[in-house]
Scaffold this motif. Structure first.
Motif, PDB file in Angstrom:
ATOM      1  N   GLY A   1      12.390 -10.395  -1.785  1.00  0.00           N
ATOM      2  CA  GLY A   1      12.212 -10.106  -3.198  1.00  0.00           C
ATOM      3  C   GLY A   1      11.256 -11.063  -3.868  1.00  0.00           C
ATOM      4  O   GLY A   1      10.722 -11.979  -3.250  1.00  0.00           O
ATOM      5  N   GLY A   2      11.044 -10.825  -5.152  1.00  0.00           N
ATOM      6  CA  GLY A   2      10.089 -11.613  -5.916  1.00  0.00           C
ATOM      7  C   GLY A   2      10.707 -12.200  -7.169  1.00  0.00           C
ATOM      8  O   GLY A   2      11.802 -11.804  -7.594  1.00  0.00           O
ATOM      9  N   ILE A   3       9.973 -13.133  -7.763  1.00  0.00           N
ATOM     10  CA  ILE A   3      10.420 -13.822  -8.962  1.00  0.00           C
ATOM     11  C   ILE A   3       9.201 -14.455  -9.623  1.00  0.00           C
ATOM     12  O   ILE A   3       8.258 -14.851  -8.931  1.00  0.00           O
TER      13      ILE A   3
ATOM     14  N   LEU B   1      16.505 -13.593  -6.630  1.00  0.00           N
ATOM     15  CA  LEU B   1      15.281 -12.801  -6.483  1.00  0.00           C
ATOM     16  C   LEU B   1      15.510 -11.365  -6.944  1.00  0.00           C
ATOM     17  O   LEU B   1      16.600 -10.826  -6.812  1.00  0.00           O
ATOM     18  N   THR B   2      14.456 -10.750  -7.446  1.00  0.00           N
ATOM     19  CA  THR B   2      14.489  -9.325  -7.772  1.00  0.00           C
ATOM     20  C   THR B   2      14.181  -8.562  -6.485  1.00  0.00           C
ATOM     21  O   THR B   2      13.181  -8.856  -5.820  1.00  0.00           O
ATOM     22  N   PRO B   3      15.028  -7.603  -6.097  1.00  0.00           N
ATOM     23  CA  PRO B   3      14.796  -6.855  -4.849  1.00  0.00           C
ATOM     24  C   PRO B   3      13.389  -6.243  -4.815  1.00  0.00           C
ATOM     25  O   PRO B   3      12.824  -5.900  -5.857  1.00  0.00           O
ATOM     26  N   PRO B   4      12.822  -6.115  -3.612  1.00  0.00           N
ATOM     27  CA  PRO B   4      11.424  -5.701  -3.463  1.00  0.00           C
ATOM     28  C   PRO B   4      10.976  -4.494  -4.275  1.00  0.00           C
ATOM     29  O   PRO B   4       9.968  -4.571  -4.996  1.00  0.00           O
ATOM     30  N   LEU B   5      11.664  -3.361  -4.176  1.00  0.00           N
ATOM     31  CA  LEU B   5      11.204  -2.163  -4.896  1.00  0.00           C
ATOM     32  C   LEU B   5      11.308  -2.320  -6.416  1.00  0.00           C
ATOM     33  O   LEU B   5      10.418  -1.897  -7.147  1.00  0.00           O
ATOM     34  N   LYS B   6      12.365  -2.946  -6.875  1.00  0.00           N
ATOM     35  CA  LYS B   6      12.529  -3.193  -8.308  1.00  0.00           C
ATOM     36  C   LYS B   6      11.452  -4.175  -8.787  1.00  0.00           C
ATOM     37  O   LYS B   6      10.876  -4.020  -9.863  1.00  0.00           O
ATOM     38  N   TRP B   7      11.175  -5.195  -7.974  1.00  0.00           N
ATOM     39  CA  TRP B   7      10.162  -6.198  -8.321  1.00  0.00           C
ATOM     40  C   TRP B   7       8.793  -5.543  -8.439  1.00  0.00           C
ATOM     41  O   TRP B   7       8.105  -5.739  -9.431  1.00  0.00           O
TER      42      TRP B   7
ATOM     43  N   LYS C   1       0.822  -1.215   0.000  1.00  0.00           N
ATOM     44  CA  LYS C   1       0.000   0.000   0.000  1.00  0.00           C
ATOM     45  C   LYS C   1       0.854   1.261   0.000  1.00  0.00           C
ATOM     46  O   LYS C   1       0.418   2.304  -0.487  1.00  0.00           O
ATOM     47  N   ILE C   2       2.074   1.176   0.495  1.00  0.00           N
ATOM     48  CA  ILE C   2       2.990   2.312   0.518  1.00  0.00           C
ATOM     49  C   ILE C   2       3.787   2.408  -0.782  1.00  0.00           C
ATOM     50  O   ILE C   2       4.144   3.500  -1.219  1.00  0.00           O
ATOM     51  N   ASN C   3       4.059   1.268  -1.412  1.00  0.00           N
ATOM     52  CA  ASN C   3       5.032   1.232  -2.501  1.00  0.00           C
ATOM     53  C   ASN C   3       4.493   0.985  -3.904  1.00  0.00           C
ATOM     54  O   ASN C   3       5.289   0.835  -4.837  1.00  0.00           O
ATOM     55  N   THR C   4       3.183   0.949  -4.076  1.00  0.00           N
ATOM     56  CA  THR C   4       2.638   0.807  -5.421  1.00  0.00           C
ATOM     57  C   THR C   4       1.308   1.539  -5.538  1.00  0.00           C
ATOM     58  O   THR C   4       0.584   1.683  -4.551  1.00  0.00           O
TER      59      THR C   4
END
Length: 139
Positions: free
Chosen positions: A88-90, A128-134, A14-17
C-alpha cells in the motif's frame, strides 16, 4: 530488491490506473521512482522469508526521510516464492507523522537490530492505504 519492486509496480500501475505513469530510471538516487499524474512516488521494497502478517511494519532508511516525494508505496518480496506482495501507499507527510525512528543499536523486533548507518523509520502495515484504494485516491 528495489528494481524487482519497481518492475512489478510499473506493470501493476499500467493495469490499474488511467493516469499517466512515468517510471523514472535515470538519476534516481535520492529522488522519486515514479511520477503518477502529478504525484511523485518513492517505491520501497523489502525482502522477506514469508508473507506479511499482523504486526509487520513498512520502513524506509532514515536517509530517505527527506526524499522529495509526495507519497511512498511499499512492497514485500517473498524470496522463497519469488512473489511480490503490494502492501500500500501513504503520503510522505503522513508516513513521517506516524513513523517511529529506530537508531543504530535499536532492537526493532527479536530478529532485527538496526546497524550503524542503516537507521530506519517504520510504521505498522495497517497505516498504509491498500493498493487499489491508494491508486484511486491519486486521480
Amino acid at each position: 530488491m528495489g528494481e524487482i519492486g519497481e518492475i512489478c509496480f510499473d506493470k501493476w500501475l499500467k493495469i490499474n490506473t488511467t493516469l499517466p505513469v512515468k517510471w523514472i530510471t535515470e538519476d534516481v538516487a535520492g529522488s522519486a521512482d515514479f511520477l503518477i499524474g502529478d504525484t511523485s512516488v518513492g517505491m520501497k521494497t523489502v525482502k522477506r522469508k514469508g508473507p506479511v502478517g499482523p504486526g509487520f511494519t513498512a520502513q524506509i532508511t532514515a536517509r530517505h526521510a527527506e526524499e522529495p516525494v509526495d507519497h511512498f508505496f511499499f512492497a514485500s518480496y517473498i524470496y522463497p516464492r519469488k512473489e511480490l506482495q503490494l502492501l500500500g501507499g501513504i503520503t510522505r507527510a503522513d508516513f513521517l507523522g506516524a513513523a517511529i525512528y529506530h537508531g543504530a543499536g535499536s532492537r526493532v523486533h527479536s530478529h532485527y537490530t538496526v546497524r550503524k548507518g542503516h537507521e530506519i523509520y517504520n510504521i505498522e502495515i495497517e497505516e498504509l492505504t491498500p493498493p487499489l484504494k491508494w491508486i484511486s485516491s491519486l486521480g
